[in-house]
Write a protein that holds these residues in place. Structure first.
Motif, PDB file in Angstrom:
ATOM      1  N   GLU A  46       0.827  -1.199   0.000  1.00 58.12           N
ATOM      2  CA  GLU A  46       0.000   0.000   0.000  1.00 58.12           C
ATOM      3  C   GLU A  46       0.869   1.260   0.000  1.00 58.12           C
ATOM      4  O   GLU A  46       2.001   1.254   0.502  1.00 58.12           O
ATOM      5  N   VAL A  47       0.328   2.329  -0.565  1.00 55.44           N
ATOM      6  CA  VAL A  47       1.009   3.618  -0.535  1.00 55.44           C
ATOM      7  C   VAL A  47       1.202   4.039   0.918  1.00 55.44           C
ATOM      8  O   VAL A  47       0.269   3.974   1.724  1.00 55.44           O
ATOM      9  N   GLY A  48       2.407   4.455   1.267  1.00 53.61           N
ATOM     10  CA  GLY A  48       2.699   4.856   2.634  1.00 53.61           C
ATOM     11  C   GLY A  48       3.401   3.791   3.449  1.00 53.61           C
ATOM     12  O   GLY A  48       3.857   4.068   4.559  1.00 53.61           O
ATOM     13  N   GLY A  60      -2.939  -3.860  15.188  1.00 55.77           N
ATOM     14  CA  GLY A  60      -3.802  -4.732  14.394  1.00 55.77           C
ATOM     15  C   GLY A  60      -5.148  -4.104  14.087  1.00 55.77           C
ATOM     16  O   GLY A  60      -6.177  -4.784  14.114  1.00 55.77           O
ATOM     17  N   LEU A  61      -5.174  -2.814  13.794  1.00 53.49           N
ATOM     18  CA  LEU A  61      -6.441  -2.118  13.528  1.00 53.49           C
ATOM     19  C   LEU A  61      -7.144  -2.642  12.285  1.00 53.49           C
ATOM     20  O   LEU A  61      -8.368  -2.575  12.189  1.00 53.49           O
ATOM     21  N   VAL A  62      -6.364  -3.133  11.341  1.00 55.80           N
ATOM     22  CA  VAL A  62      -6.977  -3.682  10.126  1.00 55.80           C
ATOM     23  C   VAL A  62      -6.676  -5.175  10.017  1.00 55.80           C
ATOM     24  O   VAL A  62      -6.510  -5.707   8.919  1.00 55.80           O
ATOM     25  N   LYS A  63      -6.610  -5.817  11.162  1.00 50.85           N
ATOM     26  CA  LYS A  63      -6.324  -7.248  11.181  1.00 50.85           C
ATOM     27  C   LYS A  63      -7.409  -8.048  10.476  1.00 50.85           C
ATOM     28  O   LYS A  63      -7.148  -9.121   9.928  1.00 50.85           O
ATOM     29  N   LYS A  69     -12.678  -0.569   6.003  1.00 48.50           N
ATOM     30  CA  LYS A  69     -12.097  -0.028   7.239  1.00 48.50           C
ATOM     31  C   LYS A  69     -10.734   0.578   6.970  1.00 48.50           C
ATOM     32  O   LYS A  69     -10.396   1.643   7.499  1.00 48.50           O
ATOM     33  N   PHE A  70      -9.934  -0.109   6.147  1.00 45.80           N
ATOM     34  CA  PHE A  70      -8.616   0.419   5.812  1.00 45.80           C
ATOM     35  C   PHE A  70      -8.733   1.770   5.111  1.00 45.80           C
ATOM     36  O   PHE A  70      -8.010   2.712   5.440  1.00 45.80           O
ATOM     37  N   ASP A  71      -9.636   1.886   4.139  1.00 45.24           N
ATOM     38  CA  ASP A  71      -9.809   3.150   3.412  1.00 45.24           C
ATOM     39  C   ASP A  71     -10.260   4.264   4.348  1.00 45.24           C
ATOM     40  O   ASP A  71      -9.831   5.422   4.210  1.00 45.24           O
ATOM     41  N   HIS A  72     -11.118   3.924   5.314  1.00 45.45           N
ATOM     42  CA  HIS A  72     -11.577   4.934   6.283  1.00 45.45           C
ATOM     43  C   HIS A  72     -10.418   5.423   7.145  1.00 45.45           C
ATOM     44  O   HIS A  72     -10.231   6.635   7.320  1.00 45.45           O
TER      45      HIS A  72
END
Length: 208
Positions: A46-48, A60-63, A69-72
């Motif tokens: 991913e970018v970044g 693990g916020l996007v586990k 959720k990732f886009d948000h």
């Protein structure tokens, strides 16, 4: 106090250091080692996701690997980064003595929120600033559903030649914005903390 701050900074730096790998395993190590989440290849690209840490998500916020959720979270990160870049620029500009006409006596830093001893016309800039923040929050979003990526708020109105560039160029610019925003968030937070501690002069900045 300085020792406590130094210890905190060292601990924070250690948290961002890449984990050391070892080829030696044991039953004790396997029982005590935390179950760390390893992001998928798609997130790693991913970018970044910048070296040396790559995709860094220790909580693990996007586990659950939810793209929505990732886009948000990515959009939230971009918005906070943009506001932080404006904050750092504004703080440094006012600290250098730059003022709008009629506001030459206005302080900078947290003291600017008090506006003590200044005429009502100058103090009236505080609600104006809050209204500006509100407008940015309400209108700085994808209103048409045409955004090409999280944080794209062109809404079909402005482009500046973005679509004419290559995907590699676009991703590089997006990564630059993300990393500058991350640095600005840490920067304005550090300025705020040291201003309250009263030791901005120790890090080369003027103390309000």
């Amino acid at each position: 106090m300085k020792s406590a701050i130094l210890a905190t900074l060292i601990g924070s730096a250690a948290a961002f250091a890449p984990a050391q790998t070892s080829t030696t395993t044991s039953s004790l190590a396997s029982n005590t080692r935390p179950d760390l989440w390893t992001p998928t290849t798609s997130y790693q690209n991913e970018v970044g996701a910048t070296a040396p840490l790559g995709f860094f998500d220790p909580l693990g916020l996007v586990k659950d690997e939810s793209q929505e959720k990732f886009d948000h979270l990515r959009e939230v990160e971009i918005r906070h980064g943009r506001c932080a870049m404006l904050a750092v620029t504004g703080w440094l500009t006012t600290a250098a003595g730059v003022r709008l006409p009629g506001m030459e006596a206005a302080p900078f830093g947290f003291k600017a929120l008090l506006m003590e001893g200044l005429p009502s016309e100058v103090r009236g800039t505080i609600p104006l600033t809050l209204m500006t923040v509100f407008c940015l929050t309400v209108f700085m979003q994808d209103s048409t559903g045409e955004n090409a990526f999280p944080g794209d708020y062109r809404n079909g109105l402005i482009d500046f030649g973005w679509d004419k560039q290559t995907e590699e160029w676009q991703n590089r610019k997006r990564a630059v914005e993300l990393n500058n925003g991350r640095a600005a968030q840490m920067g304005i937070l550090g300025i705020m903390v040291h201003e309250q501690l009263g030791n901005l002069n120790d890090i080369g900045l003027p103390q309000p």
